[in-house]
Design a protein around this motif. Structure first.
Motif, PDB file in Angstrom:
ATOM      1  N   THR A  75      40.008  51.644  42.588  1.00 40.36           N
ATOM      2  CA  THR A  75      38.754  52.267  42.159  1.00 40.36           C
ATOM      3  C   THR A  75      38.022  51.449  41.108  1.00 40.36           C
ATOM      4  OG1 THR A  75      37.776  54.385  41.497  1.00 40.36           O
ATOM      5  CG2 THR A  75      39.673  53.631  40.247  1.00 40.36           C
ATOM      6  N   GLY A  76      38.656  50.389  40.631  1.00 36.68           N
ATOM      7  CA  GLY A  76      37.992  49.587  39.605  1.00 36.68           C
ATOM      8  C   GLY A  76      38.665  48.242  39.423  1.00 36.68           C
ATOM      9  N   GLY A  77      37.970  47.366  38.730  1.00 35.10           N
ATOM     10  CA  GLY A  77      38.500  46.048  38.452  1.00 35.10           C
ATOM     11  C   GLY A  77      37.984  45.520  37.128  1.00 35.10           C
ATOM     12  N   ILE A  78      38.670  44.512  36.621  1.00 34.49           N
ATOM     13  CA  ILE A  78      38.355  43.922  35.312  1.00 34.49           C
ATOM     14  C   ILE A  78      38.263  42.413  35.469  1.00 34.49           C
ATOM     15  CG2 ILE A  78      39.212  43.564  32.956  1.00 34.49           C
ATOM     16  CD1 ILE A  78      40.771  46.284  33.451  1.00 34.49           C
ATOM     17  N   LEU A  79      37.263  41.815  34.852  1.00 34.57           N
ATOM     18  CA  LEU A  79      37.108  40.362  34.891  1.00 34.57           C
ATOM     19  C   LEU A  79      36.850  39.850  33.484  1.00 34.57           C
ATOM     20  CD1 LEU A  79      36.825  37.739  36.565  1.00 34.57           C
ATOM     21  CD2 LEU A  79      34.363  38.205  36.668  1.00 34.57           C
ATOM     22  N   ALA A  80      37.717  38.961  33.001  1.00 29.90           N
ATOM     23  CA  ALA A  80      37.555  38.361  31.672  1.00 29.90           C
ATOM     24  C   ALA A  80      37.211  36.888  31.826  1.00 29.90           C
ATOM     25  CB  ALA A  80      38.833  38.523  30.855  1.00 29.90           C
ATOM     26  N   ARG A  95      47.127  33.830  23.126  1.00 33.42           N
ATOM     27  CA  ARG A  95      47.342  35.258  23.356  1.00 33.42           C
ATOM     28  C   ARG A  95      46.089  35.972  23.877  1.00 33.42           C
ATOM     29  NH1 ARG A  95      51.061  36.936  18.033  1.00 33.42           N
ATOM     30  NH2 ARG A  95      53.044  36.210  18.908  1.00 33.42           N
ATOM     31  N   TRP A  96      44.992  35.248  23.994  1.00 42.34           N
ATOM     32  CA  TRP A  96      43.761  35.868  24.473  1.00 42.34           C
ATOM     33  C   TRP A  96      43.886  36.318  25.929  1.00 42.34           C
ATOM     34  CZ3 TRP A  96      38.798  33.043  22.334  1.00 42.34           C
ATOM     35  CH2 TRP A  96      38.873  33.010  20.939  1.00 42.34           C
ATOM     36  N   GLY A  97      44.833  35.750  26.646  1.00 46.27           N
ATOM     37  CA  GLY A  97      45.053  36.143  28.037  1.00 46.27           C
ATOM     38  C   GLY A  97      45.458  37.596  28.198  1.00 46.27           C
ATOM     39  N   TRP A  98      45.821  38.241  27.094  1.00 46.42           N
ATOM     40  CA  TRP A  98      46.167  39.657  27.141  1.00 46.42           C
ATOM     41  C   TRP A  98      44.934  40.567  27.199  1.00 46.42           C
ATOM     42  CZ3 TRP A  98      50.369  42.523  28.017  1.00 46.42           C
ATOM     43  CH2 TRP A  98      51.607  41.888  27.982  1.00 46.42           C
ATOM     44  N   LEU A  99      43.745  40.025  26.959  1.00 48.51           N
ATOM     45  CA  LEU A  99      42.565  40.883  26.873  1.00 48.51           C
ATOM     46  C   LEU A  99      42.261  41.667  28.157  1.00 48.51           C
ATOM     47  CD1 LEU A  99      40.187  38.768  24.617  1.00 48.51           C
ATOM     48  CD2 LEU A  99      41.163  41.028  24.119  1.00 48.51           C
ATOM     49  N   PRO A 100      42.336  41.071  29.361  1.00 43.74           N
ATOM     50  CA  PRO A 100      42.101  41.898  30.553  1.00 43.74           C
ATOM     51  C   PRO A 100      43.169  42.965  30.750  1.00 43.74           C
ATOM     52  CG  PRO A 100      42.764  39.673  31.165  1.00 43.74           C
ATOM     53  CD  PRO A 100      42.480  39.644  29.708  1.00 43.74           C
ATOM     54  N   GLY A 110      34.407  42.257  31.643  1.00 40.16           N
ATOM     55  CA  GLY A 110      33.604  43.152  32.454  1.00 40.16           C
ATOM     56  C   GLY A 110      34.458  44.176  33.168  1.00 40.16           C
ATOM     57  N   VAL A 111      33.907  45.380  33.317  1.00 44.69           N
ATOM     58  CA  VAL A 111      34.598  46.467  34.003  1.00 44.69           C
ATOM     59  C   VAL A 111      33.667  47.046  35.065  1.00 44.69           C
ATOM     60  CG1 VAL A 111      35.625  48.771  33.777  1.00 44.69           C
ATOM     61  CG2 VAL A 111      35.981  47.054  31.976  1.00 44.69           C
ATOM     62  N   GLY A 112      34.190  47.218  36.266  1.00 48.18           N
ATOM     63  CA  GLY A 112      33.477  47.922  37.320  1.00 48.18           C
ATOM     64  C   GLY A 112      34.344  49.072  37.785  1.00 48.18           C
ATOM     65  N   LEU A 113      33.794  50.284  37.777  1.00 45.00           N
ATOM     66  CA  LEU A 113      34.590  51.472  38.100  1.00 45.00           C
ATOM     67  C   LEU A 113      33.787  52.417  38.976  1.00 45.00           C
ATOM     68  CD1 LEU A 113      37.268  53.084  37.388  1.00 45.00           C
ATOM     69  CD2 LEU A 113      35.880  54.221  35.646  1.00 45.00           C
ATOM     70  N   GLY A 142      27.846  41.920  41.252  1.00 42.02           N
ATOM     71  CA  GLY A 142      29.027  41.981  40.404  1.00 42.02           C
ATOM     72  C   GLY A 142      30.124  41.077  40.944  1.00 42.02           C
ATOM     73  N   ARG A 143      30.897  40.496  40.028  1.00 40.95           N
ATOM     74  CA  ARG A 143      31.933  39.548  40.427  1.00 40.95           C
ATOM     75  C   ARG A 143      33.303  40.026  39.992  1.00 40.95           C
ATOM     76  NH1 ARG A 143      31.747  35.427  37.370  1.00 40.95           N
ATOM     77  NH2 ARG A 143      30.175  36.166  35.912  1.00 40.95           N
ATOM     78  N   GLY A 144      34.277  39.776  40.868  1.00 41.21           N
ATOM     79  CA  GLY A 144      35.661  40.040  40.530  1.00 41.21           C
ATOM     80  C   GLY A 144      36.432  38.733  40.516  1.00 41.21           C
ATOM     81  N   ARG A 145      37.745  38.844  40.440  1.00 41.36           N
ATOM     82  CA  ARG A 145      38.580  37.642  40.499  1.00 41.36           C
ATOM     83  C   ARG A 145      38.394  36.945  41.832  1.00 41.36           C
ATOM     84  NH1 ARG A 145      43.362  38.479  41.225  1.00 41.36           N
ATOM     85  NH2 ARG A 145      44.207  36.513  40.528  1.00 41.36           N
ATOM     86  N   LEU A 146      38.634  35.630  41.841  1.00 38.27           N
ATOM     87  CA  LEU A 146      38.522  34.802  43.039  1.00 38.27           C
ATOM     88  C   LEU A 146      37.112  34.868  43.630  1.00 38.27           C
ATOM     89  CD1 LEU A 146      41.956  35.729  44.685  1.00 38.27           C
ATOM     90  CD2 LEU A 146      41.454  33.922  43.035  1.00 38.27           C
ATOM     91  N   ASP A 147      36.129  35.137  42.746  1.00 39.35           N
ATOM     92  CA  ASP A 147      34.716  35.192  43.117  1.00 39.35           C
ATOM     93  C   ASP A 147      34.412  36.270  44.156  1.00 39.35           C
ATOM     94  OD1 ASP A 147      32.179  34.194  42.492  1.00 39.35           O
ATOM     95  OD2 ASP A 147      32.102  33.016  44.345  1.00 39.35           O
TER      96      ASP A 147
END
Length: 302
Positions: free
Chosen positions: A159-164, A116-121, A174-177, A84-89
């Motif tokens: 406890t979790g992160g989001i990657l768009a 405005r797509w930057g609002w999705l995460p 993507g969501v990891g929780l 799984g990947r998060g921000r900054l790889d």
């Protein structure tokens, strides 16, 4: 794209994947895929398909690999995610069936300007936090731009992160929780889980249903408003749930630059506005944010 291993079971049926039998840990049962599809995939709804694989490297990579051929509303869930990947790889991994690891494909289309797509995460963060408050009884805070925080023993823990990621004519989110992770299973001491935060349920089926329904609700409101964060009340909701605002922070920006000050607002473009000691307010659109203790001398742990 088909799952990377022949042992994967898209239908959620019995399989001997990398972790052995899918029934090898009854404290962490597998998803009820039939029940999830019945509850979430419906005519006129956002979610058009839902697949569950036993194990994969990254649900974001797999869903992105389907390209423009995948319809909006495709959902890919993994019982186990090994790369799984998060921000900054950054890497995200956890024991099999210990959390929610999934990605969704969203295609706002011409009804929402691309800028405005930057609002999705951020929208996803609001949706997840709202769902967890209702379904798990856990107060979940948002750390700008994409971290989910819970309180464990009086301390904020991630406890979790989001990657768009932009893919063709859409965005894969993507969501990891972490759901049921015990203290001895945490990847780092500063991490957390719903279990450690005292969640009223660790049953992943109702949690996933609640999260996806919440994402659908917020996404439809945002898209109906043409992506306007004010008209959809998204900006207001994000600010209300963002623990970064009002805090002393250090922003580690691209290129090695560092900015320290108080996080004072999230602007109309979803950027974090930082007030510096010289009275200047600077918007930050990308970077790593560290919460500082009073005085700004040391990190708060998240």
């Amino acid at each position: 794209m088909t799952p990377p291993d022949a042992s994967d079971s898209p239908s959620g049926g019995p399989s001997d994947g990398p972790s052995g039998s899918r029934w090898n840990n009854l404290d962490r049962p597998p998803f009820n895929v039939t029940g999830l599809r019945r509850a979430l995939v419906r005519e006129g709804g956002l979610w058009t398909s839902l697949d569950v694989v036993e194990s994969t490297g990254s649900t974001n990579s797999d869903l992105a690999g389907r390209g423009d051929s995948a319809p909006e509303g495709a959902v890919l869930v993994a019982e186990e995610q090994t790369r799984g990947r998060g921000r900054l790889d950054r890497r995200w991994s956890a024991p099999a069936r210990s959390g929610l690891f999934f990605s969704v494909l969203l295609k706002p289309g011409e009804s929402v300007p691309v800028e405005r797509w930057g609002w999705l995460p951020l929208l996803t963060g609001v949706a997840v936090a709202t769902a967890l408050s209702r379904a798990a009884g856990v107060d979940t805070a948002l750390k700008w731009p994409n971290d989910l925080l819970v309180t464990v023993d009086g301390e904020e823990r991630k406890t979790g992160g989001i990657l768009a990621e932009r893919v063709g004519d859409g965005v894969v989110v993507g969501v990891g929780l972490n759901v049921s992770l015990r203290a001895d299973e945490l990847p780092v001491p500063a991490a957390g889980s719903l279990a450690l935060a005292g969640a009223v349920t660790l049953d992943r089926d109702p949690l996933l249903r609640a999260v996806l329904r919440s994402v659908e609700e917020w996404y439809e409101a945002w898209r109906t408003a043409g992506g306007d964060p004010v008209g959809s009340r998204l900006q207001e909701a994000y600010a209300a749930g963002c623990s970064t605002l009002g805090r002393s922070v250090r922003a580690e920006l691209p290129g090695g630059h560092v900015l320290t000050g108080e996080a004072v607002a999230v602007d109309g473009d979803g950027r974090l506005v930082i007030g510096t000691a010289d009275g200047v307010q600077r918007p930050v659109g990308a970077g790593d944010i560290v919460h500082l203790r009073p005085g700004g001398s040391s990190p708060s742990g998240v």
